[in-house]
Design a protein around this motif. Structure first.
Motif, PDB file in Angstrom:
ATOM      1  N   ASN A   1       0.785  -1.239   0.000  1.00  0.00           N
ATOM      2  CA  ASN A   1       0.000   0.000   0.000  1.00  0.00           C
ATOM      3  C   ASN A   1       0.813   1.282   0.000  1.00  0.00           C
ATOM      4  OD1 ASN A   1      -2.242  -1.731   0.253  1.00  0.00           O
ATOM      5  ND2 ASN A   1      -2.158  -1.648   2.481  1.00  0.00           N
ATOM      6  N   ILE A   2       2.007   1.237   0.570  1.00  0.00           N
ATOM      7  CA  ILE A   2       2.801   2.463   0.708  1.00  0.00           C
ATOM      8  C   ILE A   2       4.034   2.464  -0.190  1.00  0.00           C
ATOM      9  CG2 ILE A   2       4.154   3.888   2.295  1.00  0.00           C
ATOM     10  CD1 ILE A   2       2.288   3.082   4.542  1.00  0.00           C
ATOM     11  N   LYS A   3       4.787   1.388  -0.145  1.00  0.00           N
ATOM     12  CA  LYS A   3       6.049   1.356  -0.881  1.00  0.00           C
ATOM     13  C   LYS A   3       5.889   1.688  -2.372  1.00  0.00           C
ATOM     14  CE  LYS A   3      10.228  -1.468  -1.473  1.00  0.00           C
ATOM     15  NZ  LYS A   3      10.301  -1.391  -2.945  1.00  0.00           N
ATOM     16  N   PRO A   4       4.893   1.117  -3.075  1.00  0.00           N
ATOM     17  CA  PRO A   4       4.780   1.452  -4.505  1.00  0.00           C
ATOM     18  C   PRO A   4       4.546   2.940  -4.749  1.00  0.00           C
ATOM     19  CG  PRO A   4       3.459  -0.485  -3.971  1.00  0.00           C
ATOM     20  CD  PRO A   4       3.892   0.111  -2.668  1.00  0.00           C
ATOM     21  N   GLN A   5       3.922   3.618  -3.793  1.00  0.00           N
ATOM     22  CA  GLN A   5       3.627   5.044  -3.957  1.00  0.00           C
ATOM     23  C   GLN A   5       4.874   5.904  -3.773  1.00  0.00           C
ATOM     24  OE1 GLN A   5       0.567   5.832  -5.010  1.00  0.00           O
ATOM     25  NE2 GLN A   5       0.115   3.632  -4.906  1.00  0.00           N
ATOM     26  N   ILE A   6       5.797   5.462  -2.924  1.00  0.00           N
ATOM     27  CA  ILE A   6       6.989   6.273  -2.655  1.00  0.00           C
ATOM     28  C   ILE A   6       8.220   5.765  -3.406  1.00  0.00           C
ATOM     29  CG2 ILE A   6       6.154   7.070  -0.421  1.00  0.00           C
ATOM     30  CD1 ILE A   6       7.899   4.987   0.931  1.00  0.00           C
TER      31      ILE A   6
ATOM     32  N   PRO B   1       8.870   5.909  -6.571  1.00  0.00           N
ATOM     33  CA  PRO B   1       9.381   6.871  -7.558  1.00  0.00           C
ATOM     34  C   PRO B   1      10.317   7.930  -6.975  1.00  0.00           C
ATOM     35  CG  PRO B   1       7.044   6.476  -7.926  1.00  0.00           C
ATOM     36  CD  PRO B   1       7.390   5.822  -6.620  1.00  0.00           C
ATOM     37  N   ALA B   2      10.326   8.089  -5.644  1.00  0.00           N
ATOM     38  CA  ALA B   2      11.233   9.056  -5.028  1.00  0.00           C
ATOM     39  C   ALA B   2      12.674   8.569  -5.026  1.00  0.00           C
ATOM     40  CB  ALA B   2      10.789   9.339  -3.590  1.00  0.00           C
ATOM     41  N   VAL B   3      12.878   7.280  -5.320  1.00  0.00           N
ATOM     42  CA  VAL B   3      14.205   6.672  -5.273  1.00  0.00           C
ATOM     43  C   VAL B   3      14.792   6.623  -6.680  1.00  0.00           C
ATOM     44  CG1 VAL B   3      15.520   4.617  -4.630  1.00  0.00           C
ATOM     45  CG2 VAL B   3      13.533   5.306  -3.285  1.00  0.00           C
ATOM     46  N   LYS B   4      16.056   6.955  -6.778  1.00  0.00           N
ATOM     47  CA  LYS B   4      16.719   6.998  -8.079  1.00  0.00           C
ATOM     48  C   LYS B   4      16.913   5.607  -8.665  1.00  0.00           C
ATOM     49  CE  LYS B   4      20.764   9.023 -10.371  1.00  0.00           C
ATOM     50  NZ  LYS B   4      21.991   9.846 -10.183  1.00  0.00           N
ATOM     51  N   GLY B   5      17.292   4.632  -7.818  1.00  0.00           N
ATOM     52  CA  GLY B   5      17.596   3.291  -8.302  1.00  0.00           C
ATOM     53  C   GLY B   5      16.369   2.420  -8.496  1.00  0.00           C
ATOM     54  N   PRO B   6      16.504   1.318  -9.252  1.00  0.00           N
ATOM     55  CA  PRO B   6      15.371   0.444  -9.565  1.00  0.00           C
ATOM     56  C   PRO B   6      14.868  -0.361  -8.380  1.00  0.00           C
ATOM     57  CG  PRO B   6      17.413  -0.522 -10.377  1.00  0.00           C
ATOM     58  CD  PRO B   6      17.759   0.844  -9.889  1.00  0.00           C
ATOM     59  N   GLN B   7      15.648  -0.444  -7.294  1.00  0.00           N
ATOM     60  CA  GLN B   7      15.250  -1.259  -6.151  1.00  0.00           C
ATOM     61  C   GLN B   7      14.087  -0.642  -5.372  1.00  0.00           C
ATOM     62  OE1 GLN B   7      18.061   0.478  -6.269  1.00  0.00           O
ATOM     63  NE2 GLN B   7      18.056   1.796  -4.473  1.00  0.00           N
ATOM     64  N   GLY B   8      13.802   0.633  -5.603  1.00  0.00           N
ATOM     65  CA  GLY B   8      12.710   1.271  -4.879  1.00  0.00           C
ATOM     66  C   GLY B   8      13.089   1.619  -3.452  1.00  0.00           C
ATOM     67  N   ASN B   9      12.084   1.874  -2.651  1.00  0.00           N
ATOM     68  CA  ASN B   9      12.340   2.378  -1.307  1.00  0.00           C
ATOM     69  C   ASN B   9      12.676   1.282  -0.314  1.00  0.00           C
ATOM     70  OD1 ASN B   9      12.452   4.445   0.779  1.00  0.00           O
ATOM     71  ND2 ASN B   9      11.213   5.634  -0.638  1.00  0.00           N
ATOM     72  N   THR B  10      13.045   1.733   0.860  1.00  0.00           N
ATOM     73  CA  THR B  10      13.580   0.868   1.901  1.00  0.00           C
ATOM     74  C   THR B  10      12.520  -0.052   2.487  1.00  0.00           C
ATOM     75  OG1 THR B  10      14.791   2.878   2.481  1.00  0.00           O
ATOM     76  CG2 THR B  10      15.091   0.977   3.911  1.00  0.00           C
ATOM     77  N   LEU B  11      12.900  -1.320   2.706  1.00  0.00           N
ATOM     78  CA  LEU B  11      12.057  -2.231   3.477  1.00  0.00           C
ATOM     79  C   LEU B  11      12.366  -2.087   4.962  1.00  0.00           C
ATOM     80  CD1 LEU B  11      12.171  -5.522   1.369  1.00  0.00           C
ATOM     81  CD2 LEU B  11      10.372  -3.782   1.439  1.00  0.00           C
ATOM     82  N   ARG B  12      13.648  -2.017   5.264  1.00  0.00           N
ATOM     83  CA  ARG B  12      14.060  -1.890   6.657  1.00  0.00           C
ATOM     84  C   ARG B  12      15.477  -1.350   6.698  1.00  0.00           C
ATOM     85  NH1 ARG B  12      13.795  -7.143   5.173  1.00  0.00           N
ATOM     86  NH2 ARG B  12      11.632  -7.183   5.829  1.00  0.00           N
TER      87      ARG B  12
END
Length: 273
Positions: free
Chosen positions: A163-168, A170-181
């Motif tokens: 619910n949250i990670k896919p929305q944020i 795009p704020a990350v430059k790399g393809p891995q996306g945002n932080t899990l932990r």
């Protein structure tokens, strides 16, 4: 950051520059090399907070107005987290989760104020990435630390991922996306705790969300040298990933300069092993 913070960091830089200039690194004690003795340089600290405020936090507020960027932790709860690290754990992992109270009827009442919003839980991790004790804990903005079962923790983490990670991302430059932990080593936490105990005016802690930024233009060569242990963990594609900065406050709510501005974390964007 205040001018005093700048002077504090310059002092740390000078100390480390002298240490590394006057002898082999192997002669330094393990404690001297820990990030818990090195606050973030003021320009980098400010840039990381500002980047989160103007990018990821705006997305989070659109998703849910309840989302906040800072959490308080009592001194008692923070130190208890450290004191209870199991002997077979070598780090504490902080996982980003979403708490949805409808999925936990009559449970975790202390967390209902975070319904639908971003939150962090911590658990103890061994060198293989296993959850030691098979439990997680909530300590942010609660009176007493809340124990979370492994099954419920997994639900909350999955809700963040869905619910949250896919929305944020795009704020990350790399393809891995945002932080899990993110994770913090036991050695760092124990060293930081010892410094806290030397300050009788330490009252509580403030955990403030931030995000990594490209640092080259923000650091002097000496600052880059002092922080090389941390900087080697990141590259250009890390820009935008969430982390948090720890500040220690006195009873009046003011930051204790020598214990504030610390990012002790390592990122785990894909896994934390």
């Amino acid at each position: 950051m205040k001018k005093k913070s700048t002077l504090n960091f310059l002092g740390y830089c000078m100390m480390f520059f002298l240490l590394f200039s006057c002898g082999d690194q192997k002669k330094l004690s393990k404690d001297d090399l820990l990030l818990s003795h090195i606050p973030m340089p003021p320009k980098l600290d400010s840039a990381m907070r500002h980047s989160f405020d103007t990018v990821t936090y705006k997305i989070l507020k659109r998703l849910n107005p309840k989302n906040v960027k800072s959490f308080k932790v009592s001194k008692e709860n923070y130190l208890k987290m450290i004191d209870q690290i199991p002997t077979n754990a070598d780090r504490v992992a902080f996982s980003f989760v979403q708490f949805n109270k409808a999925k936990f009827p009559n449970k975790y009442q202390e967390l209902t104020k975070f319904d639908g919003s971003l939150y962090l839980l911590y658990y103890y991790m061994d060198k293989s990435g296993n959850n030691v004790g098979n439990k997680a804990y909530a300590m942010l903005d609660v009176n007493n630390t809340v124990e979370i079962s492994a099954a419920d923790y997994q639900i909350m983490e999955n809700d963040y991922i869905q619910n949250i990670k896919p929305q944020i991302d795009p704020a990350v430059k790399g393809p891995q996306g945002n932080t899990l932990r993110v994770k913090v080593s036991k050695d760092e936490l124990i060293a930081y705790k010892n410094r806290v105990l030397s300050k009788p005016n330490a009252k509580n802690f403030k955990i403030t969300l931030a995000q990594w930024v490209n640092y080259e233009a923000l650091l002097t060569s000496n600052e880059t040298h002092v922080l090389r242990k941390k900087l080697k963990m990141f590259n250009d594609e890390s820009a935008g990933q969430m982390t948090f900065i720890t500040d220690c406050q006195n009873a009046q709510g003011s930051d204790i300069e020598s214990l504030s501005g610390f990012d002790l974390n390592q990122f785990c964007p894909d896994d934390c092993q």
